[in-house]
Design an enzyme around this catalytic site. Structure first.
Site, mmCIF file in Angstrom:
data_model
loop_
_atom_site.group_PDB
_atom_site.id
_atom_site.type_symbol
_atom_site.label_atom_id
_atom_site.label_comp_id
_atom_site.label_asym_id
_atom_site.label_seq_id
_atom_site.Cartn_x
_atom_site.Cartn_y
_atom_site.Cartn_z
ATOM 1 N N LYS A 18 0.829 -0.590 -0.314
ATOM 2 C CA LYS A 18 -0.015 -0.043 0.303
ATOM 3 C C LYS A 18 0.898 1.809 -0.243
ATOM 4 O O LYS A 18 1.162 1.996 0.887
ATOM 5 C CB LYS A 18 -1.056 -0.015 0.888
ATOM 6 C CG LYS A 18 -2.123 -1.299 0.933
ATOM 7 C CD LYS A 18 -2.862 -1.675 2.078
ATOM 8 C CE LYS A 18 -4.280 -0.277 1.521
ATOM 9 N NZ LYS A 18 -4.903 -0.743 0.541
HETATM 10 N N1 PMP Z 1 -6.423 -4.938 -3.192
HETATM 11 C C1 PMP Z 1 -6.064 -3.892 -3.302
HETATM 12 C C2 PMP Z 1 -5.539 -2.820 -4.286
HETATM 13 C C3 PMP Z 1 -6.318 -2.856 -1.912
HETATM 14 O O1 PMP Z 1 -6.201 -1.382 -2.055
HETATM 15 C C4 PMP Z 1 -6.746 -3.250 -0.896
HETATM 16 C C5 PMP Z 1 -7.464 -3.315 0.003
HETATM 17 N N2 PMP Z 1 -6.493 -2.499 1.095
HETATM 18 C C6 PMP Z 1 -7.287 -5.131 -0.827
HETATM 19 C C7 PMP Z 1 -6.813 -5.897 -2.077
HETATM 20 C C8 PMP Z 1 -7.847 -5.268 -0.377
HETATM 21 O O2 PMP Z 1 -7.196 -5.691 1.435
HETATM 22 P P1 PMP Z 1 -7.322 -6.191 2.551
HETATM 23 O O3 PMP Z 1 -8.155 -7.445 2.282
HETATM 24 O O4 PMP Z 1 -6.128 -6.408 3.434
HETATM 25 O O5 PMP Z 1 -8.068 -5.069 2.755
#
Ligand code: PMP
Length: 308
Positions: free
Chosen positions: A170
């Protein structure tokens, strides 16, 4: 569904950040300040280049009147990896304390939590190091979900950042890729964008991972360019879903498709381009199981909760 009727639970922006009702307090470099009061100089490095790393985390109200953050260490470990790559100092123990303190300070139970670490001022060269470094934690009360008829996905003309160019973490600047895809999908009258790769394999959505159901079997779409989602990992544990690469044609032939993420939770997909999906049984069951776990109603997974 028209553009303005996108269901509450389909994508990260579905989380309310409405601060009008009362002044939210954010934790900034060790002290609480009103969310609207800090000002960043226009020479802030992160503003120019996206030199930042963030997380999207959620806390949930528990039946006993308390609240707990769901899988906080896993989120902060992902943030630590991103910070390390960028050369930004980040201490998960400090971020844990800041997160819990922010929730307590604002009296939040159901909340969306946004930690952000970034490069500040000192130089606008591309070297990271001469700049000041900062950490903030904001938390926003989440809206209750209103069910929704499911989101309609447009297949993006943009490819996901390849992991060989930008690691699936992220990192602030990397999200321009999601913004472009989301913008295109909305302009075409869809709710959300689906990334595929040059070979036609499904990658993920702009802020959520993809699952499909075929003949009762649940598959978690696997792709090296997709963010390793915490929600995806949770659901693989809960359902025993198989993990494998899936082409767009196969996804379109599934009985059910749902996308998963911290903000989206488990959100059903009503259509991919012209293909409509009507079945919802398995997705509804998975969603209900997820809700039990995040609300602390399934003792097996009590270890995933950090009590506030
Ligand atoms: N893919 C992307 C590009 C994201 O930004 C997110 C959100 N964090 C997710 C998948 C899902 O990740 P998570 O379940 O850890 O929130």
């Amino acid at each position: 569904m028209s553009l303005n009727e996108a269901p509450a639970a389909t994508a990260p922006e579905a989380v309310s950040t409405d601060t009008a009702s009362r002044a939210l307090q954010v934790w900034l470099d060790g002290a609480f300040v009103d969310a609207d009061s800090p000002q960043s100089p226009v020479t802030t490095h992160a503003m120019h280049y996206g030199s930042s790393v963030f997380e999207g985390i959620r806390s949930y109200a528990l039946a006993d009147g308390g609240a707990a953050v769901f899988r906080l260490p896993e989120h902060l470990e992902r943030m630590r990896k991103g910070a390390e790559l960028l050369g930004i100092r980040f201490d998960p123990a400090q971020a844990t304390e800041a997160t819990l303190a922010t929730l307590r300070r604002n009296g939040h139970r159901d909340a969306y939590i946004r930690p952000l670490a970034w490069c500040g001022t000192g130089s606008i060269g591309l070297d990271v190091g001469p700049q000041s470094q900062h950490l903030m934690v904001a938390a926003f009360p989440t809206l209750l979900h209103i069910g929704g008829e499911g989101a309609r996905l447009a297949v993006s003309s943009w490819k996901r950042n390849p992991a060989t160019s930008l690691p699936p973490l992220k990192l602030g600047g990397a999200y321009i890729n999601s913004i472009l895809a989301k913008h295109e999908a909305k302009r075409r009258g869809f709710d959300e964008a689906l990334f595929t790769d040059t070979e036609g394999y499904v990658v993920e959505c702009t802020g959520a991972n993809v699952f499909m159901v075929h003949d009762g079997r649940i598959t978690a779409v696997e792709h090296r360019d997709a963010l390793p989602g915490v929600t995806r990992d949770t659901l693989v544990t809960l359902t025993g879903a198989e993990l494998r690469a899936v082409k767009l044609e196969e996804l379109k032939q599934a009985d059910e498709v749902f996308i998963v993420g911290t903000a989206a939770e488990v959100a059903r997909i009503a259509a991919i381009e012209e293909r409509r999906f009507d079945a919802t049984r398995v997705g509804n069951e998975v969603s209900a199981a997820y809700q039990r776990v995040v609300h602390g109603e399934d003792a097996t997974y009590a270890g995933w909760l950090t009590h506030v």
